[in-house]
Scaffold this active site. Structure first.
Site, mmCIF file in Angstrom:
data_model
loop_
_atom_site.group_PDB
_atom_site.id
_atom_site.type_symbol
_atom_site.label_atom_id
_atom_site.label_comp_id
_atom_site.label_asym_id
_atom_site.label_seq_id
_atom_site.Cartn_x
_atom_site.Cartn_y
_atom_site.Cartn_z
ATOM 1 C CB CYS A 130 -0.961 -0.010 1.184
ATOM 2 S SG CYS A 130 -0.200 -0.525 2.718
ATOM 3 C CG HIS A 243 -0.606 4.174 4.542
ATOM 4 N ND1 HIS A 243 -1.284 3.823 5.681
ATOM 5 C CD2 HIS A 243 -0.088 3.012 4.037
ATOM 6 C CE1 HIS A 243 -1.183 2.505 5.862
ATOM 7 N NE2 HIS A 243 -0.475 1.997 4.874
#
Ligand code: A2P
Length: 334
Positions: A130, A243
């Site tokens: 990711c 994130h």
């Protein structure tokens, strides 16, 4: 009539699986039948797709009959266990785990970065890590224009990276700490509420974590730059599901912040959010539930005496572009 596909989701009840169902629906993917697979624990559960309830079935070797595309997000061991069953049934596996990412015969693909690689598959396509996806959506267009040489990253990674259990842990621990109750870390090595943990995945002898070296090796593979120099520090932070990353980039050619902004504004999958005078920059709360990666804080690296260095800050939804959305976009490429 355009072709429709039978799609299976292995790990359908997980944080990413649920988002895969929503993403197929929202992007109007041409689904004929959707089969939702999880462990025996989930049999009896029902999940909603396009207004209808679909019963969750147990994932077995026989789950892939007539399936065209199998999206996997149930962990690397499950992907390894069922790879043959998927491929032998004639389906293509799009795997969110790290099990096959570095295999030579498995393309590792971000559609905005290396869509051409998807054609080389032998039944399995890997969805990258990711943090690597979120980073490369922003970095690849700059690389195409100016040649990337070296990349230094510090990440601020959300609890969703550890699945539904990780998000629950942040929620529960935050309440427990505010109520002065004892806490017991389970999904992470230490408490995550009101803390951060510079440790994601296991450590290697060289002091880096597996997560940090995923960013190195996966970037080299997708950018087709086997010599690219990358160093990272990956940190878990008490954020729910997006994130963020501070990136220092070195290029072969000069690049100014204005040039970078111009390139990024015209790049697919990127939204430039860069107006510091008005307190406008990428933040995880704003990246949450967004398909695009937010990029800002674009500035010249003042530690150098040339114009080949840039610093940028990015934020992206870990569950969406970091996982489910990218997997569905790979299916669209197919
Ligand atoms: P289940 O809900 O039945 O445990 P997350 O990453 O959010 O924790 O989600 C993990 C996903 O992987 C869930 O859908 C989970 O199903 C599934 N899963 C975990 N272990 C197995 C297993 N042994 N067989 C099939 N699915 C599994």
């Amino acid at each position: 009539m355009s072709k429709e596909y039978n799609v299976a989701i292995a790990g359908a009840t997980g944080a990413v699986g649920i988002e895969m169902i929503k993403t197929l629906e929202q992007r109007n993917f041409p689904v004929k039948n959707l089969r939702l697979l999880a462990s025996a624990r989930s049999v009896g559960k029902k999940l909603t797709y396009k207004g209808s309830e679909i019963a969750v079935e147990e994932l077995t070797e026989n789950s892939f009959k007539d399936i065209d595309i199998a999206l996997f997000s149930a962990g690397g061991d499950i992907s390894k266990k069922f790879r043959n069953a998927v491929v032998e049934s004639g389906a293509v596996m799009i795997d969110n785990s790290s099990a096959f990412r570095m295999d030579d015969d498995v393309p590792l693909v971000v559609p905005e970065v290396n869509p051409e690689d998807v054609q080389k598959h032998n039944g399995v396509i890997a969805n990258p890590n990711c943090s690597t996806i979120i980073m490369l959506v922003a970095v690849a267009p700059l690389h195409r224009a100016k040649g990337l040489k070296r990349l230094i990253a510090a990440t601020y990674q959300a609890t969703s990276g550890a699945g539904a259990q990780g998000m629950d842990e942040l929620d529960i621990q935050t309440r427990q700490i505010l109520a002065n109750e004892n806490i017991e870390p389970k999904a992470f090595a230490h408490r995550i509420a009101f803390n951060l943990i510079p440790h994601i995945d296991s450590f290697y002898d060289n002091g880096y974590t597996k997560e940090e070296l995923k960013m190195l090796f996966e970037s080299r593979k997708m950018l087709h730059l086997p010599e690219l120099m990358v160093s990272c520090t990956c940190v878990r932070v008490p954020v729910m599901r997006a994130h963020s990353e501070a990136l220092n980039l070195e290029f072969d050619q000069d690049i100014t912040p204005d040039e970078a902004r111009e390139i990024l504004v015209n790049s697919p999958g990127v939204t430039v959010i860069d107006d510091p005078d008005n307190n406008v920059y990428p933040m995880p709360v704003d990246a949450t539930n967004q398909d695009n990666i937010l990029v800002g804080r674009i500035r010249q690296d003042i530690s150098r005496n040339d114009k080949r260095g840039l610093d940028i800050f990015v934020a992206g939804d870990q569950v969406l572009k970091g996982a489910a959305l990218n997997a569905v976009q790979i299916a669209e490429l197919l």
